[in-house]
Design a protein around this motif. Structure first.
Motif, PDB file in Angstrom:
ATOM      1  N   LEU A  99      33.006  68.921  52.798  1.00  0.00           N
ATOM      2  CA  LEU A  99      34.271  69.555  52.073  1.00  0.00           C
ATOM      3  C   LEU A  99      33.606  70.261  51.230  1.00  0.00           C
ATOM      4  O   LEU A  99      33.045  70.398  50.280  1.00  0.00           O
ATOM      5  N   VAL A 100      34.577  71.516  51.530  1.00  0.00           N
ATOM      6  CA  VAL A 100      34.508  72.820  50.727  1.00  0.00           C
ATOM      7  C   VAL A 100      35.836  72.895  49.859  1.00  0.00           C
ATOM      8  O   VAL A 100      36.717  73.111  50.669  1.00  0.00           O
ATOM      9  N   PHE A 101      35.687  72.914  48.709  1.00  0.00           N
ATOM     10  CA  PHE A 101      36.964  72.686  47.838  1.00  0.00           C
ATOM     11  C   PHE A 101      37.323  74.011  47.328  1.00  0.00           C
ATOM     12  O   PHE A 101      36.531  74.958  47.069  1.00  0.00           O
ATOM     13  N   GLY A 102      38.848  74.091  47.096  1.00  0.00           N
ATOM     14  CA  GLY A 102      39.364  75.375  46.337  1.00  0.00           C
ATOM     15  C   GLY A 102      39.252  75.057  45.076  1.00  0.00           C
ATOM     16  O   GLY A 102      38.796  73.989  44.579  1.00  0.00           O
ATOM     17  N   GLN A 103      39.564  75.948  44.046  1.00  0.00           N
ATOM     18  CA  GLN A 103      39.625  75.835  42.668  1.00  0.00           C
ATOM     19  C   GLN A 103      40.694  74.977  41.957  1.00  0.00           C
ATOM     20  O   GLN A 103      40.634  74.733  40.822  1.00  0.00           O
ATOM     21  N   GLY A 104      41.635  74.754  43.033  1.00  0.00           N
ATOM     22  CA  GLY A 104      42.917  73.849  42.472  1.00  0.00           C
ATOM     23  C   GLY A 104      44.040  74.648  41.978  1.00  0.00           C
ATOM     24  O   GLY A 104      43.806  75.861  41.445  1.00  0.00           O
ATOM     25  N   THR A 105      44.987  74.017  42.160  1.00  0.00           N
ATOM     26  CA  THR A 105      46.391  74.364  41.239  1.00  0.00           C
ATOM     27  C   THR A 105      46.626  73.271  40.260  1.00  0.00           C
ATOM     28  O   THR A 105      46.904  72.342  40.757  1.00  0.00           O
ATOM     29  N   ARG A 106      46.837  73.860  39.103  1.00  0.00           N
ATOM     30  CA  ARG A 106      47.334  72.811  38.220  1.00  0.00           C
ATOM     31  C   ARG A 106      48.949  72.941  37.896  1.00  0.00           C
ATOM     32  O   ARG A 106      49.324  74.104  37.516  1.00  0.00           O
ATOM     33  N   LEU A 107      49.370  71.871  38.392  1.00  0.00           N
ATOM     34  CA  LEU A 107      50.997  71.601  38.500  1.00  0.00           C
ATOM     35  C   LEU A 107      51.315  71.034  37.149  1.00  0.00           C
ATOM     36  O   LEU A 107      50.632  69.630  36.898  1.00  0.00           O
ATOM     37  N   THR A 108      52.066  71.414  36.292  1.00  0.00           N
ATOM     38  CA  THR A 108      52.849  70.539  35.065  1.00  0.00           C
ATOM     39  C   THR A 108      54.208  70.459  35.347  1.00  0.00           C
ATOM     40  O   THR A 108      55.081  71.465  35.615  1.00  0.00           O
ATOM     41  N   ILE A 109      54.597  69.327  35.262  1.00  0.00           N
ATOM     42  CA  ILE A 109      56.294  69.030  35.581  1.00  0.00           C
ATOM     43  C   ILE A 109      56.885  68.463  34.184  1.00  0.00           C
ATOM     44  O   ILE A 109      56.384  67.633  33.875  1.00  0.00           O
ATOM     45  N   ASN A 110      57.709  69.281  33.612  1.00  0.00           N
ATOM     46  CA  ASN A 110      58.371  69.069  32.284  1.00  0.00           C
ATOM     47  C   ASN A 110      59.662  68.233  32.560  1.00  0.00           C
ATOM     48  O   ASN A 110      60.413  68.733  33.482  1.00  0.00           O
ATOM     49  N   PRO A 111      59.766  67.367  31.689  1.00  0.00           N
ATOM     50  CA  PRO A 111      60.948  66.376  31.534  1.00  0.00           C
ATOM     51  C   PRO A 111      62.200  67.189  31.505  1.00  0.00           C
ATOM     52  O   PRO A 111      62.123  68.384  30.676  1.00  0.00           O
TER      53      PRO A 111
ATOM     54  N   LEU B  39      32.861  72.077  35.060  1.00  0.00           N
ATOM     55  CA  LEU B  39      33.797  73.077  34.702  1.00  0.00           C
ATOM     56  C   LEU B  39      33.432  74.453  35.136  1.00  0.00           C
ATOM     57  O   LEU B  39      34.206  75.228  35.689  1.00  0.00           O
ATOM     58  N   GLY B  40      32.131  74.911  35.338  1.00  0.00           N
ATOM     59  CA  GLY B  40      31.842  75.941  35.714  1.00  0.00           C
ATOM     60  C   GLY B  40      31.660  76.180  37.331  1.00  0.00           C
ATOM     61  O   GLY B  40      31.925  77.329  38.003  1.00  0.00           O
ATOM     62  N   GLN B  41      31.530  75.024  37.814  1.00  0.00           N
ATOM     63  CA  GLN B  41      31.094  75.092  39.367  1.00  0.00           C
ATOM     64  C   GLN B  41      32.375  74.325  40.393  1.00  0.00           C
ATOM     65  O   GLN B  41      32.238  74.603  41.531  1.00  0.00           O
ATOM     66  N   GLY B  42      33.437  74.045  39.589  1.00  0.00           N
ATOM     67  CA  GLY B  42      34.351  73.272  40.464  1.00  0.00           C
ATOM     68  C   GLY B  42      33.784  71.943  41.293  1.00  0.00           C
ATOM     69  O   GLY B  42      32.594  71.367  40.648  1.00  0.00           O
ATOM     70  N   LEU B  43      34.214  71.563  42.566  1.00  0.00           N
ATOM     71  CA  LEU B  43      33.805  70.497  43.218  1.00  0.00           C
ATOM     72  C   LEU B  43      32.729  71.074  44.098  1.00  0.00           C
ATOM     73  O   LEU B  43      32.999  71.995  44.918  1.00  0.00           O
ATOM     74  N   GLU B  44      31.515  70.665  44.039  1.00  0.00           N
ATOM     75  CA  GLU B  44      30.568  71.065  45.024  1.00  0.00           C
ATOM     76  C   GLU B  44      29.905  69.834  45.592  1.00  0.00           C
ATOM     77  O   GLU B  44      29.575  68.890  45.039  1.00  0.00           O
ATOM     78  N   PHE B  45      29.542  70.045  46.886  1.00  0.00           N
ATOM     79  CA  PHE B  45      29.040  68.942  47.989  1.00  0.00           C
ATOM     80  C   PHE B  45      27.296  68.970  47.528  1.00  0.00           C
ATOM     81  O   PHE B  45      26.816  69.761  47.096  1.00  0.00           O
ATOM     82  N   LEU B  46      27.050  67.905  47.528  1.00  0.00           N
ATOM     83  CA  LEU B  46      25.486  67.590  47.137  1.00  0.00           C
ATOM     84  C   LEU B  46      24.554  67.078  48.242  1.00  0.00           C
ATOM     85  O   LEU B  46      23.504  67.486  48.817  1.00  0.00           O
ATOM     86  N   ILE B  47      25.147  65.917  48.967  1.00  0.00           N
ATOM     87  CA  ILE B  47      24.261  65.399  50.070  1.00  0.00           C
ATOM     88  C   ILE B  47      25.154  64.239  50.760  1.00  0.00           C
ATOM     89  O   ILE B  47      26.183  63.850  50.288  1.00  0.00           O
ATOM     90  N   TYR B  48      24.837  63.891  52.050  1.00  0.00           N
ATOM     91  CA  TYR B  48      25.663  62.816  52.712  1.00  0.00           C
ATOM     92  C   TYR B  48      24.758  62.186  53.449  1.00  0.00           C
ATOM     93  O   TYR B  48      23.480  62.458  53.790  1.00  0.00           O
ATOM     94  N   PHE B  49      24.903  60.851  53.794  1.00  0.00           N
ATOM     95  CA  PHE B  49      24.298  60.005  54.442  1.00  0.00           C
ATOM     96  C   PHE B  49      25.083  59.492  55.744  1.00  0.00           C
ATOM     97  O   PHE B  49      26.147  59.099  55.676  1.00  0.00           O
TER      98      PHE B  49
END
Lengths: 111, 114
Positions: A99-111, B39-49
């Motif tokens: 899985l390769v992740f994006g940097q995300g979207t931070r969602l804040t829902i205010n009451p 914080l600097g790298q986000g979510l990164e893959f390391l290894i799988y089995f």
């Protein structure tokens, strides 16, 4: 390598509003997952959606693989929807799906 | 078990010490994955089995990192001679198979290297 871009990076809404989060990816993928990371850091699975449209309650997602994007819709937002939403695309490496992740979207829902 | 479990939940260590992080996948899942969130790298893959075998170790950040899996179940990620840049949340995931399958994540281990 493949690039995954999410937009917007931050979104602040009032309770009850609707929202659309977008995920663009730069190459063909085998899979796409949407996650919600709660305040305790746990990644919660929302959708496994390599293509097509799925719905689960107030949430729905659409992936158009041929155009390399996916959308996550949240309707009638609640404060508990706050957190970071991640899009992750699956690519093959030596027989397994990374899985390769994006940097995300931070969602804040205010009451 | 009902979900992926990881231990410890938090680990504080001194620079230069070795640490072991443990992951227990969902029962019946043959594939297991390690990721890191910083914080600097986000979510990164390391290894799988797949089973007890790790065919590709190129995602490990340095040769101080190693991982093993025994009995097709529990996995251990070991970091030797820890450095401050190793501070991160280490996440484990599992899936029923390695191909075309949904990954489920554990709660993570927060590692702080002083």
């Amino acid at each position: 390598g493949i690039q995954v871009e999410q937009s917007p990076p931050d979104l602040i809404l009032q309770e009850g509003a609707n929202s659309t989060l977008r995920c663009n990816f730069s190459d063909s993928v085998n899979n796409l997952q949407w996650f919600h990371q709660n305040p305790w850091g746990q990644l919660i699975n929302l959708f496994y959606i390599p293509s097509g449209t799925k719905q689960n309650g107030r949430l729905s997602a659409t992936t158009v693989a041929t155009e390399r994007y996916s959308l996550l819709y949240i309707s009638s937002s609640q404060t508990t929807d706050s957190g970071v939403y991640f899009c992750a695309v699956g690519i093959y490496i030596q027989g397994a799906q990374k899985l390769v992740f994006g940097q995300g979207t931070r969602l804040t829902i205010n009451p | 078990g009902a979900g992926v479990s990881q231990s410890p939940s938090n680990k504080v260590t001194e620079k230069g010490k070795d640490v072991e992080l443990r992951c227990d996948p969902i029962s019946g899942h043959t594939a297991l994955y390690w990721y890191r969130q910083s914080l600097g790298q986000g979510l990164e893959f390391l290894i799988y089995f797949q089973g007890n075998s790790a065919p590709d170790k190129s995602g490990l950040p340095s040769d101080r990192f190693s991982a093993e899996r025994t009995g097709g179940s529990v996995s251990t990620l070991t970091i030797q001679r820890t450095q401050q840049e190793d501070s991160a949340v280490y996440l484990c995931a599992s899936s029923f198979r390695t191909d075309y399958n949904e990954q489920f994540f554990g709660p993570g281990t927060r590692l702080t290297v002083l």
